[in-house]
Scaffold this active site. Structure first.
Site, PDB file in Angstrom:
ATOM      1  N   HIS A  21       0.836  -1.232  -0.093  1.00 28.01           N
ATOM      2  CA  HIS A  21      -0.029   0.105  -0.123  1.00 28.01           C
ATOM      3  C   HIS A  21       0.991   1.361   0.149  1.00 28.01           C
ATOM      4  O   HIS A  21       1.079   2.042   0.704  1.00 28.01           O
ATOM      5  CB  HIS A  21      -1.108   0.150   1.386  1.00 28.01           C
ATOM      6  CG  HIS A  21      -2.193   0.943   1.173  1.00 28.01           C
ATOM      7  ND1 HIS A  21      -2.478   1.907  -0.020  1.00 28.01           N
ATOM      8  CD2 HIS A  21      -3.187   0.976   2.033  1.00 28.01           C
ATOM      9  CE1 HIS A  21      -3.507   2.344   0.258  1.00 28.01           C
ATOM     10  NE2 HIS A  21      -4.123   2.029   1.572  1.00 28.01           N
ATOM     11  N   ASP A  63      -1.699  -2.291  12.469  1.00 21.89           N
ATOM     12  CA  ASP A  63      -3.196  -2.145  11.527  1.00 21.89           C
ATOM     13  C   ASP A  63      -3.915  -3.481  11.933  1.00 21.89           C
ATOM     14  O   ASP A  63      -3.538  -3.970  12.834  1.00 21.89           O
ATOM     15  CB  ASP A  63      -2.495  -2.615  10.075  1.00 21.89           C
ATOM     16  CG  ASP A  63      -3.377  -2.537   8.768  1.00 21.89           C
ATOM     17  OD1 ASP A  63      -4.403  -2.200   9.264  1.00 21.89           O
ATOM     18  OD2 ASP A  63      -3.177  -3.296   7.872  1.00 21.89           O
ATOM     19  N   ARG A  95      -3.231  11.820   2.961  1.00 25.99           N
ATOM     20  CA  ARG A  95      -3.363  10.958   1.755  1.00 25.99           C
ATOM     21  C   ARG A  95      -3.715  11.979   0.632  1.00 25.99           C
ATOM     22  O   ARG A  95      -3.021  11.611  -0.374  1.00 25.99           O
ATOM     23  CB  ARG A  95      -4.616   9.961   2.289  1.00 25.99           C
ATOM     24  CG  ARG A  95      -4.304   9.094   2.978  1.00 25.99           C
ATOM     25  CD  ARG A  95      -3.263   7.846   2.770  1.00 25.99           C
ATOM     26  NE  ARG A  95      -3.681   7.216   1.504  1.00 25.99           N
ATOM     27  CZ  ARG A  95      -4.479   6.137   1.247  1.00 25.99           C
ATOM     28  NH1 ARG A  95      -5.133   5.684   2.547  1.00 25.99           N
ATOM     29  NH2 ARG A  95      -4.737   5.437   0.112  1.00 25.99           N
TER      30      ARG A  95
HETATM   31  N1  NVA Z   1      -4.312  -4.440   5.915  1.00 24.36           N
HETATM   32  C1  NVA Z   1      -5.442  -3.753   5.445  1.00 24.36           C
HETATM   33  C2  NVA Z   1      -5.173  -2.380   4.865  1.00 24.36           C
HETATM   34  C3  NVA Z   1      -6.449  -1.587   4.826  1.00 24.36           C
HETATM   35  C4  NVA Z   1      -6.166  -0.058   4.440  1.00 24.36           C
HETATM   36  C5  NVA Z   1      -6.137  -4.460   4.408  1.00 24.36           C
HETATM   37  O1  NVA Z   1      -5.565  -4.961   3.498  1.00 24.36           O
HETATM   38  O2  NVA Z   1      -7.265  -4.840   4.576  1.00 24.36           O
HETATM   39  N1   CP Z   2      -6.035   3.345   4.741  1.00 25.12           N
HETATM   40  C1   CP Z   2      -7.029   3.158   3.705  1.00 25.12           C
HETATM   41  O1   CP Z   2      -6.310   2.722   2.349  1.00 25.12           O
HETATM   42  O2   CP Z   2      -8.264   3.110   3.678  1.00 25.12           O
HETATM   43  P1   CP Z   2      -9.495   2.748   2.896  1.00 25.12           P
HETATM   44  O3   CP Z   2      -9.333   1.118   2.884  1.00 25.12           O
HETATM   45  O4   CP Z   2     -10.466   3.348   3.554  1.00 25.12           O
HETATM   46  O5   CP Z   2      -9.111   3.361   1.486  1.00 25.12           O
END
Ligand code: NVA
Ligand code: CP
Length: 307
Positions: free
Chosen positions: A135, A226, A294
């Site tokens: 990400h 997270d 962001r």
């Molecule tokens: N680790 C999480 C991040 C969400 C922004 C996911 O992949 O669901």
């Molecule tokens: N942190 C993040 O990417 O959040 P969303 O899944 O809401 O886009």
């Protein structure tokens, strides 16, 4: 043609330029309304197309606002409403079609390989809006947020507690590229993949992996975590949550970090699991600024892609 898929693939100088440009654009907007266009409108006449194969609140809205502030337009596509992914049209053909309509494409998808493949077929830049392995946009805004609050990240200590997931992969890449110390505490079976740790080692990264959350958090300038269960993960959830319980970010963890350490979380959060309310709502928490940034980090990523 540029693409923003992996922090590891972009040279250190460009990554630094992206952060500095994001900060400078944010400073120059002081006093402007949220939806006001930056006076130089560098995206005038241009369009970003976004595809989300997974839910999103922050990425969706912050990219939309980012493009508006740059003077451009954005279009969000739901994979269920287009031919993409249904078997009606190949990935190659969809990429060629989007290349006719868009100046930049942003993709949130499951498999990282898929994002890499899609970018090869596109004739315009692709921005990675989250895959199973990364990400990068999130971590760029986290670097920006850290520096806004604490100054240069170089040689600072960041601690990651919990699951070895997509966010920490991008964080490991950033530790190498931005030269900060990263201490990761994860339980057995939920550590980050060995390949990424080996890559960091080969590239002289200061990345430590431990099972001890207090050791990782000790003297850190920032504690990050997270959700324990990521979107779409098909695993034994109870087993995973049990293993991760000792890695919760709570007062005890914050107390061993530096006195003025900050807490960061990409969000969404499962309050009471990976983080307590006391920490996420506490004075050291930077989570709302992270979400705001962001917009600013992504404006700069879009500009970099179009250079
Ligand atoms: N680790 C999480 C991040 C969400 C922004 C996911 O992949 O669901
Ligand atoms: N942190 C993040 O990417 O959040 P969303 O899944 O809401 O886009």
């Amino acid at each position: 043609m540029r693409k923003f898929i992996n922090i590891a693939d972009i040279n250190k100088k460009d990554l630094r330029l992206i952060i500095n440009n994001a900060k400078s654009r944010k400073d120059k907007r002081s006093g402007l309304n949220k939806n006001a266009i930056d006076p130089d409108a560098p995206l005038d006449g241009k369009i970003l197309i976004m595809i989300f194969e997974k839910p999103s609140t922050r990425t969706r809205i912050s990219f939309d606002i980012a493009v508006k502030q740059l003077g451009g337009k954005s279009l969000i596509l739901n994979p269920d409403e287009i031919h993409y992914g249904t078997g009606n049209e190949s990935l190659y053909d969809t990429a060629k079609i989007l290349s006719q309509y868009a100046d930049v494409v942003m993709l949130r998808t499951n498999a990282h390989k898929y994002a890499e493949q899609f970018s090869k077929y596109l004739d315009v830049p692709l921005i990675n809006g989250l895959t199973d392995l990364s990400h990068p946009c999130q971590i760029m805004s986290d670097i920006m947020t850290f520096e806004e609050l604490k100054g240069p990240i170089k040689n600072k200590k960041i601690a990651w507690l919990g699951d070895g997931n997509n966010i920490v992969y991008s964080l490991i890449e950033a530790a190498v590229q931005f030269d900060f110390e990263l201490s990761i505490a994860s339980p057995k079976s939920y550590e980050p993949n060995k390949n990424i740790l080996q890559w960091a080692k080969k590239n002289n990264g200061n990345v430590l992996l431990t099972k001890d959350p207090l050791k990782a958090a000790s003297d850190a300038d920032c504690i990050m975590t997270d959700k324990w269960i990521s979107m779409g993960e098909k695993i034994n959830k109870n087993k995973k949550k049990k293993a991760l319980k000792p890695y919760q970010v709570n007062k005890k963890i914050m107390n061993v970090a530096n006195k003025d350490a900050i807490f960061m979380h990409c969000l969404p959060a499962s309050r009471g699991e990976e983080v307590t309310n006391e920490v996420i709502d506490g004075r050291q928490s930077a989570v709302w600024l992270e979400a705001l940034n962001r917009i600013h980090a992504q404006k700069s990523i879009i500009e970099w892609c179009l250079k």
